[in-house]
Design a protein around this motif. Structure first.
Motif, PDB file in Angstrom:
ATOM      1  N   ALA A 218       0.802  -1.055   0.013  1.00  0.00           N
ATOM      2  CA  ALA A 218       0.210   0.109  -0.051  1.00  0.00           C
ATOM      3  C   ALA A 218       0.761   1.228  -0.067  1.00  0.00           C
ATOM      4  O   ALA A 218       2.170   1.300   0.704  1.00  0.00           O
ATOM      5  N   THR A 219       0.484   2.254  -0.526  1.00  0.00           N
ATOM      6  CA  THR A 219       1.031   3.550  -0.461  1.00  0.00           C
ATOM      7  C   THR A 219       0.284   4.647  -0.310  1.00  0.00           C
ATOM      8  O   THR A 219      -0.318   5.625  -0.938  1.00  0.00           O
ATOM      9  N   PRO A 220      -0.452   4.719   0.829  1.00  0.00           N
ATOM     10  CA  PRO A 220      -1.363   5.793   1.428  1.00  0.00           C
ATOM     11  C   PRO A 220      -0.906   7.270   1.440  1.00  0.00           C
ATOM     12  O   PRO A 220       0.408   7.355   1.783  1.00  0.00           O
ATOM     13  N   VAL A 221      -1.506   8.134   0.968  1.00  0.00           N
ATOM     14  CA  VAL A 221      -1.318   9.488   0.920  1.00  0.00           C
ATOM     15  C   VAL A 221      -1.439  10.056   2.301  1.00  0.00           C
ATOM     16  O   VAL A 221      -2.701  10.045   2.874  1.00  0.00           O
ATOM     17  N   VAL A 222      -0.554  10.637   2.831  1.00  0.00           N
ATOM     18  CA  VAL A 222      -0.590  11.373   4.226  1.00  0.00           C
ATOM     19  C   VAL A 222      -1.396  12.674   4.092  1.00  0.00           C
ATOM     20  O   VAL A 222      -2.072  13.151   5.161  1.00  0.00           O
ATOM     21  N   PHE A 223      -0.799  13.515   3.046  1.00  0.00           N
ATOM     22  CA  PHE A 223      -1.365  14.793   3.000  1.00  0.00           C
ATOM     23  C   PHE A 223      -2.196  14.858   1.654  1.00  0.00           C
ATOM     24  O   PHE A 223      -1.384  15.414   0.617  1.00  0.00           O
ATOM     25  N   PRO A 224      -3.332  14.740   1.637  1.00  0.00           N
ATOM     26  CA  PRO A 224      -4.024  14.537  -0.011  1.00  0.00           C
ATOM     27  C   PRO A 224      -4.059  15.956  -0.238  1.00  0.00           C
ATOM     28  O   PRO A 224      -4.066  16.308  -1.552  1.00  0.00           O
ATOM     29  N   ASP A 225      -4.180  16.978   0.638  1.00  0.00           N
ATOM     30  CA  ASP A 225      -4.385  18.517   0.380  1.00  0.00           C
ATOM     31  C   ASP A 225      -3.147  19.097   0.636  1.00  0.00           C
ATOM     32  O   ASP A 225      -2.976  20.189   0.510  1.00  0.00           O
ATOM     33  N   GLY A 226      -1.932  18.562   0.553  1.00  0.00           N
ATOM     34  CA  GLY A 226      -0.601  19.175   0.923  1.00  0.00           C
ATOM     35  C   GLY A 226      -0.381  19.519   2.152  1.00  0.00           C
ATOM     36  O   GLY A 226      -1.265  19.604   3.123  1.00  0.00           O
ATOM     37  N   GLY A 227       0.900  19.147   2.635  1.00  0.00           N
ATOM     38  CA  GLY A 227       1.219  19.392   4.192  1.00  0.00           C
ATOM     39  C   GLY A 227       1.521  21.085   4.238  1.00  0.00           C
ATOM     40  O   GLY A 227       1.195  22.022   3.336  1.00  0.00           O
ATOM     41  N   ASN A 228       2.302  21.015   5.344  1.00  0.00           N
ATOM     42  CA  ASN A 228       2.955  22.543   5.732  1.00  0.00           C
ATOM     43  C   ASN A 228       3.847  22.879   4.796  1.00  0.00           C
ATOM     44  O   ASN A 228       5.131  22.331   4.883  1.00  0.00           O
ATOM     45  N   GLU A 229       3.716  23.847   4.065  1.00  0.00           N
ATOM     46  CA  GLU A 229       4.920  24.259   2.838  1.00  0.00           C
ATOM     47  C   GLU A 229       4.898  25.719   2.767  1.00  0.00           C
ATOM     48  O   GLU A 229       5.956  26.057   1.816  1.00  0.00           O
ATOM     49  N   THR A 230       4.582  26.572   3.420  1.00  0.00           N
ATOM     50  CA  THR A 230       4.703  27.908   3.382  1.00  0.00           C
ATOM     51  C   THR A 230       5.278  28.669   4.716  1.00  0.00           C
ATOM     52  O   THR A 230       5.408  29.673   4.769  1.00  0.00           O
ATOM     53  N   GLN A 231       5.292  28.003   5.791  1.00  0.00           N
ATOM     54  CA  GLN A 231       5.498  28.344   6.918  1.00  0.00           C
ATOM     55  C   GLN A 231       7.086  28.931   7.163  1.00  0.00           C
ATOM     56  O   GLN A 231       8.046  28.414   6.710  1.00  0.00           O
ATOM     57  N   PRO A 232       7.210  30.156   7.437  1.00  0.00           N
ATOM     58  CA  PRO A 232       8.824  30.874   7.437  1.00  0.00           C
ATOM     59  C   PRO A 232       9.629  29.996   8.204  1.00  0.00           C
ATOM     60  O   PRO A 232       9.273  29.407   9.365  1.00  0.00           O
ATOM     61  N   GLY A 233      10.687  29.661   7.877  1.00  0.00           N
ATOM     62  CA  GLY A 233      11.842  29.155   8.678  1.00  0.00           C
ATOM     63  C   GLY A 233      11.690  27.455   8.687  1.00  0.00           C
ATOM     64  O   GLY A 233      12.465  26.777   9.063  1.00  0.00           O
ATOM     65  N   LEU A 234      11.006  26.938   7.788  1.00  0.00           N
ATOM     66  CA  LEU A 234      10.938  25.578   7.550  1.00  0.00           C
ATOM     67  C   LEU A 234      12.268  25.169   6.629  1.00  0.00           C
ATOM     68  O   LEU A 234      12.568  26.034   5.598  1.00  0.00           O
TER      69      LEU A 234
END
Length: 457
Positions: A218-234
């Motif tokens: 199986a290859t379940p998608v954890v973030f179907p709507d996308g994860g945290n991508e815009t937080q400053p400092g990532l």
């Protein structure tokens, strides 16, 4: 690094920070290569890396019975720890491929490979992930003969296997199968087997009676709507998970997923469901997770910078590069506090919150944790809002220069075992009223990413 996606596969170290508000003085820094400990901690033994893999760095540790399995970028080693004061290497397997996260189950040792290789063999060489024929994923070894482990199977996974987590089957399935949750991330459009957005796990099903039939199920998608991508400092936008800790008997798991902290329901082993998510403005890279024994708390670590930074210092401040402690109530996270080691490090020393485990103390929440060149810290988070360090072990700056330190530090049957990048395998003991009753608790295995409750208090 073998390719651009491996910017976080570390051969040096990472970043962290100190809790104390009193600036460290030069006289507080131990002399080069010198071991220093708190009064309640004893350095029992150091074993240099065995010759076959002496030139590459040590990583993770797994335990079973009287043996410890220590991963290494060049392969792995097995140690006899039946007498911890006289622990000794039994064998080493040369099989390169970072970062060699390890877990053991019965006679099977699972190792994670997150560097693109020319093929799946132990004779492979580095090869760009842009080449379709390149391989990375999970290697499986039969370790029934500790002196002569046998490589029996490989399973290729999308984006490789940065870490892996064993999850036993449930009910009647428990004696039939074990599942391997593969964490990987950082896809690239030029990588045929690691295409964006990724955001998923690869789950390998391993039939225990026929482990060579292991395959991705199986290859379940954890973030179907996308994860945290815009937080400053990532450090990097979320594109998967770095590490997952499963508490299988409670059907839950905690995911440290780059920019996100995640709680899973894993009652259906092949279909984990995200039940809670959180972010933290002070976190740069969610690295790993540890549940309290009662699973009412979870500690997440932040791998600030991803490697190499000397930031266990006043300049970084008290809330970045720290552990974050959360209560879990009604299936949701509630932030309680941060914890950092209260010892500044020299500007030549990389320091980062890294791998650790619980110390099984009845009625308290105590763990030991590696901090790279910050050494290892024993700390108490029973009062989640006011955690405190109660013991430590570390070395002074490396006279040889460059980064290093302790990658992982785990408590197992009365002793703490630590895998140091360069210095090898350390055995450490803490003698303290807060931890002494942990000696009564013995287990026959420890894979830290597969938490099991301590029931025989």
């Amino acid at each position: 690094m073998s390719n651009p996606r491996r910017a976080l596969v570390m051969a040096a170290a990472a970043v962290a920070l100190a809790l104390t508000s009193v600036p460290a003085l030069a006289t507080d820094i131990p002399p080069a290569d010198t071991v220093v400990t708190s009064p309640n901690v004893t350095h029992v033994l150091n074993i240099p890396k065995p010759a076959p893999i002496a030139g590459t760095i040590n990583t993770d540790i797994a335990f079973q019975g009287d043996y410890a399995y220590v991963g290494n970028y060049g392969g792995f080693s097995i140690y006899d720890i039946s007498n911890p004061k006289k622990a000794k290497p039994v064998s080493s397997v040369v099989c390169p491929g970072s970062q060699m996260d390890v877990s053991v189950y019965g006679n099977l040792l699972f190792t994670a490979v997150d560097s693109s290789r020319s093929d799946d063999s132990c004779n492979s060489t580095s090869q760009p992930a842009s080449v379709k024929e390149s391989w990375e994923g999970v290697r499986i070894f039969d370790v029934s003969d500790k002196a002569n482990p046998k490589y029996i199977k490989s399973v290729e996974t999308n984006c490789g296997s940065h870490t892996l987590t064993l999850v036993p089957g449930k009910g009647r399935d428990r004696d039939k199968n074990v599942y391997v949750y593969v964490s990987s991330y950082n896809p690239n459009a030029t990588f045929p087997d690691c295409q964006p957005p990724h955001d998923k796990l690869s789950i390998i099903k391993v039939p225990l009676r026929n482990p060579t039939a292991a395959a991705v199920a199986a290859t379940p998608v954890v973030f179907p709507d996308g994860g945290n991508e815009t937080q400053p400092g990532l450090l990097l936008p979320t594109s998967g998970c770095h590490d997952i800790t499963a508490y299988a008997e409670k059907d839950i798991a905690a995911g440290a997923c780059m920019g996100d902290g995640v709680l899973f329901d894993i009652s259906d082993r092949l279909n984990p469901k995200v039940t809670a998510r959180t972010t933290d403005p002070n976190f740069a890279f969610w690295h790993s997770a540890t549940f309290s024994n009662d699973a009412k708390k979870v500690v997440f670590t932040d791998e600030l910078g991803g490697g190499g930074g000397a930031t266990c210092n006043e300049a970084t401040g008290p809330n970045r590069g720290a552990d974050a402690i959360y209560d879990i109530s009604n299936g949701q996270f509630t932030f309680k506090s941060y914890f950092k080691i209260p010892r500044y490090q020299d500007d030549s020393e990389n320091c980062v919150a890294h791998n650790g485990s619980l110390i099984p103390v009845k009625g308290r929440d105590i763990m030991v944790q590696a901090w790279y060149m910050g050494g290892l810290s024993v700390w108490d988070f029973t009062d989640a809002a006011n955690p405190k360090e109660i013991g430590y072990f570390e070395r002074g700056p490396r006279s040889a220069g460059g980064g290093g330190g302790i990658w992982s530090a785990y408590y197992y049957n009365g002793y703490i075992y630590a895998a140091d990048f360069h210095e090898g395998f350390d055995v450490v003991k803490i003698t303290d009223p807060l931890t002494n009753n942990a000696r009564r608790v013995h287990t026959d295995r420890l894979n830290v990413q597969t938490q099991e409750s301590y029931r025989n208090w």
